[in-house]
Design an enzyme around this catalytic site. Sequence first.
Site, PDB file in Angstrom:
ATOM      1  N   ARG A 210       0.850  -1.187   0.000  1.00 41.49           N
ATOM      2  CA  ARG A 210       0.000   0.000   0.000  1.00 41.49           C
ATOM      3  C   ARG A 210       0.886   1.237   0.000  1.00 41.49           C
ATOM      4  NH1 ARG A 210      -3.000  -3.042  -1.550  1.00 41.49           N
ATOM      5  NH2 ARG A 210      -5.061  -3.702  -0.789  1.00 41.49           N
ATOM      6  N   GLU A 239      -2.664   7.975  -5.331  1.00 39.74           N
ATOM      7  CA  GLU A 239      -2.987   7.438  -6.663  1.00 39.74           C
ATOM      8  C   GLU A 239      -4.385   7.898  -7.085  1.00 39.74           C
ATOM      9  OE1 GLU A 239      -2.582   3.188  -6.886  1.00 39.74           O
ATOM     10  OE2 GLU A 239      -0.613   3.183  -5.969  1.00 39.74           O
ATOM     11  N   HIS A 256       1.371   0.391  -9.997  1.00 34.89           N
ATOM     12  CA  HIS A 256       0.479  -0.442  -9.178  1.00 34.89           C
ATOM     13  C   HIS A 256       0.001  -1.668  -9.968  1.00 34.89           C
ATOM     14  CE1 HIS A 256      -2.664  -0.280  -5.688  1.00 34.89           C
ATOM     15  NE2 HIS A 256      -2.269  -1.514  -5.935  1.00 34.89           N
TER      16      HIS A 256
END
Length: 384
Positions: A210, A239, A256
Amino acid sequence: MLIVADENIPLLESFFGDIGEIRRVKGRGLTRNEVQDADILLVRSVTRVNRDLLEGTRVRFVGTATIGTDHVDVDWLTEQGIGFSAAPGCNAGSVAEYVLAVISLFADQRDLCDWSTLSVGVVGAGNVGSELARILERLDFDVKLCDPPRQDAEPENADEFVSLAETLACDVVTFHTPLTRAGDYPTHHMISDQQLAELTSDQLLINAGRGEVIDGAALARRLAQPDAPVVALDVWENEPAIDPDLVDNVWLATPHIAGYSLEGKVQGTEMVYQALCRFLGLPVRKKAGQFLPEPALSNMSFTRNAVEDEALRLALGACYDPRKDDLRLRRVMKEEGEKRAEAFDRLRRDYPVRRECSSLKIHLKGSSKSLQDRFRALGFKLKI
């Protein structure tokens, strides 16, 4: 029955087409109006699922095709009697292979003949961290696990875990924790100025868990100082509007996608499908293996002259090389303002097919049992 689903969840029609009508939507920025008449909602991590989104709708089941649930208010769903399922562990193999590929590149940079001489600290021993540690140990790496919640919950296994300080002393430190802001061990900004100051240029820091676990501002400050660690980030604060300067300053930057292997994505869809079938009292008739296509690369061969470490890493790199994703992200960071955020999402939406090691059959001629065992540890199929 109406199923509203994120357009980027793979094989929606294959798994859910005979359960109900499917309406595809953009996951980020999903509104209540778009789910007002839905019976089933299927999302990914970019959609916040809570009272604001669902109150007053007729949604009675929510599935997220992700391992994490910090984007879902699970307590509120439970209070409302709304069924819920995530897909824990669906992409554990994909993330583990991402980390191993990054470690392989780091070993190349250090000109190491034997990458297993590197010690690896794994922070977070859930599905992903445990799978990564299992593979690393089978490859003869020295692995240190840090997971205080598990250590507290499993006193009988307490000696399997070490402190965060001990993991930060390893050659490689990789993060696989959920994002938590409360409790005894919050992970939000768990790594900030003090922890980063302990790392040196001889160490590799990887975050594929994360983004908010690492304080981005503190990391930017540390990277501007002498003797800064080598940093590989797949997840980011804020993000999709990530910091382009931080992208410029880390060694490896990806959008990601660590868990974005085709196998990982399809397993996530399958797990939510199975949960929905149980919720509706329907038989489970479909499996992910029915829908996986033949891989573009299906076979590799090594003779008895192959050097073990080189052969293993060559096969791993043939399956996945994170430098391609790094180049794509750096390219779109040259966009202006909001276009960068849109481009970040676009890289994830249009991500090219990536297959896991299990899709590749390795032919070994006259090889040692050691090499065979190491290929098996990574999940490759073998023909000897």
